[in-house]
Design an enzyme around this catalytic site. Structure first.
Site, mmCIF file in Angstrom:
data_model
loop_
_atom_site.group_PDB
_atom_site.id
_atom_site.type_symbol
_atom_site.label_atom_id
_atom_site.label_comp_id
_atom_site.label_asym_id
_atom_site.label_seq_id
_atom_site.Cartn_x
_atom_site.Cartn_y
_atom_site.Cartn_z
ATOM 1 N N GLU A 147 52.082 -44.033 34.291
ATOM 2 C CA GLU A 147 52.040 -44.158 35.838
ATOM 3 C C GLU A 147 51.538 -42.769 36.433
ATOM 4 O OE1 GLU A 147 55.421 -45.613 37.784
ATOM 5 O OE2 GLU A 147 54.352 -45.737 39.702
ATOM 6 N N LYS A 197 49.365 -47.595 35.026
ATOM 7 C CA LYS A 197 49.657 -48.029 36.438
ATOM 8 C C LYS A 197 49.360 -47.134 37.268
ATOM 9 C CE LYS A 197 54.309 -49.034 38.850
ATOM 10 N NZ LYS A 197 55.366 -49.881 38.776
#
Ligand code: 13P
Length: 332
Positions: free
Chosen positions: A175, A217
Site C-alpha cells: 500500500e 493497494k
C-alpha cells in the site's frame, strides 16, 4: 497446500473487495470516542465482531484486515477471529507495519517502520491463521515533497516487507498511499503517484517479489482535499488507470484505499474504472468508506447492532455492484 498466488487470486476474485478494519488501537479508540463509545479492548472487539458478522458479508468481501489486537481476540462466543472469518468464507489478514514515523534526514517526511523482527512476527501470524498482511507507506504532496529520498526509502521498506511475507507464506498487500491532503490538482497527484509506483516496482523487482502473489493497494488519483474543483469519476478513472498501466499483467490485482473520500464518491470512482480493459482486477480495500457509516449507526448500542451491520452491508453491496459492472461493461 494453497499457494501465495492462489490466495492473491482469492483476495481479488471477481465481484469482491477487501474490508480494512485494521485501525490501530489509538485510531480506533478515538473513532469510538467520537461516536460516543467508551474505547476499551472489549468495545473494539464488539465493533469488529459486528463488522465480521454482518449477514452475507462474504458476498462482497473476500478478506478482512485486522490489527494485532483483533487478530488475537475472540468473538463473544469464544471463537478466535481468524477461525470465525474463515468459517464465513472470508480470509483474515493482519496489518504488520508499526506506523509512519519521522524519517531521519528528511524533515517533515515519514518512513513506515516495522521491519525489525518482522520474519518472526509473520511466522506467528501465519500460525494464528492469517492469510495475508498489509503495510502502508504514506506520501504527502507539497511544493517540494515527497522527496526522492522518502519515495525510495518507503519503497524499499515495502519491498522488504513484501519479500518477507512471501517467504512466510502470506500474501502482502502493498500500500503506497499518496495522501489527499493539500490544494494540488489532479495532474500533480498523477505525477507523484506515478513516481512512487515506479520506485515500488523497482524495489519489488530487486528483491524478487512475485507480482502474481501481491495485491497492490494504491490511492485513486484525485485532486487534493483543498482544491476548488473536484475531478469527475471519469477524470479520476482515466488518470488512475493511466498510472496503473505501467504495472505488468502478472500483478494479481489492484484494491484501492478510499483515502478519506466520501463513501459515495469512492464508489462512483470505482465504478468508473470498470469500463477500462486492464489485465488485473480493479477492486476495493476500503476502510473509512465502508466502516464509518456502520460505526455511526451502531454507536455502541447492542440494540443497534443490526443497524450498524445494515449500514456496512449497504456500502459493501454498492461497491460489489460497482466492480461487478466490469463483466457487463466489457462484454458489450
Ligand atoms: P481508507 O479506505 O480509510 O483510506 O483505509 C484503507 C486503509 O487500509 C488504510 O491503510
Amino acid at each position: 497446500m494453497t499457494t501465495i498466488r492462489q490466495i492473491a487470486q482469492q483476495m481479488t476474485t471477481f465481484g469482491k473487495g477487501i474490508l480494512a478494519a485494521d485501525e490501530s488501537i489509538g485510531t480506533m479508540s478515538s473513532r469510538l470516542k467520537n461516536a460516543g463509545v467508551e474505547p476499551t479492548a472489549l468495545s473494539r472487539r464488539d465493533y469488529r465482531e459486528l463488522l465480521a458478522t454482518a449477514p452475507d458479508l462474504a458476498y462482497g468481501v473476500s478478506g478482512i484486515i485486522f490489527c494485532d489486537e483483533t487478530l488475537n481476540q475472540t468473538f463473544a462466543d469464544g471463537t478466535p477471529f481468524p477461525d470465525a472469518c474463515r468459517a464465513r468464507g472470508i480470509l483474515p489478514g493482519i496489518k504488520v507495519d508499526t506506523g509512519a514515523k519521522p524519517c531521519p534526514g528528511l524533515p517533515g517526511e515519514t518512513v513506515t517502520e516495522g521491519l525489525d523482527g518482522l520474519a518472526e512476527r509473520l511466522a506467528e501470524y501465519a500460525k494464528t491463521g492469517a492469510a495475508f498482511a498489509k503495510w502502508r507507506a504514506v506520501f504527502t504532496i507539497t511544493d517540494n515533497t515527497p522527496s526522492r529520498g522518502s519515495i525510495v526509502t518507503n519503497a524499499n521498506a515495502l519491498a522488504r516487507y513484501a519479500a518477507a511475507c512471501q517467504e512466510a507464506g502470506l500474501v502482502p498487500i502493498v500500500e503506497p498511499e499518496v495522501l489527499m491532503a493539500g490544494a494540488h490538482g489532479i495532474g500533480r497527484c498523477t505525477e507523484v503517484t506515478a513516481a512512487v509506483h515506479q520506485s515500488v516496482r523497482e524495489q519489488l523487482a530487486l528483491l524478487n517479489v512475485d507480482l502474481a502473489g501481491i495485491v497492490l493497494k494504491p490511492n485513486m488519483v484525485t485532486e487534493g482535499d483543498d482544491h476548488p474543483h473536484p475531478a469527475t469519476p471519469d477524470e479520476v478513472a482515466a488518470a488512475t488507470v493511466d498510472v496503473l498501466r505501467s504495472w505488468p499483467g502478472d500483478l494479481a490485482g489492484v484494491a484501492f484505499l478510499s483515502g478519506g473520500q466520501p463513501p459515495q464518491r469512492a464508489t462512483a470512482n470505482l465504478a468508473a474504472m470498470q469500463s477500462y480493459d486492464t489485465p488485473w482486477p480493479l477492486t476495493f480495500s476500503f476502510g473509512r468508506a465502508l466502516v464509518s457509516p456502520a460505526l455511526a449507526a451502531w454507536r455502541g448500542d447492542e440494540e443497534r447492532i443490526g443497524d450498524g451491520q445494515a449500514a456496512l452491508s449497504a456500502h459493501v453491496a454498492a461497491n460489489a455492484a460497482a466492480v461487478r459492472m466490469r463483466g457487463e461493461l466489457q462484454s458489450v
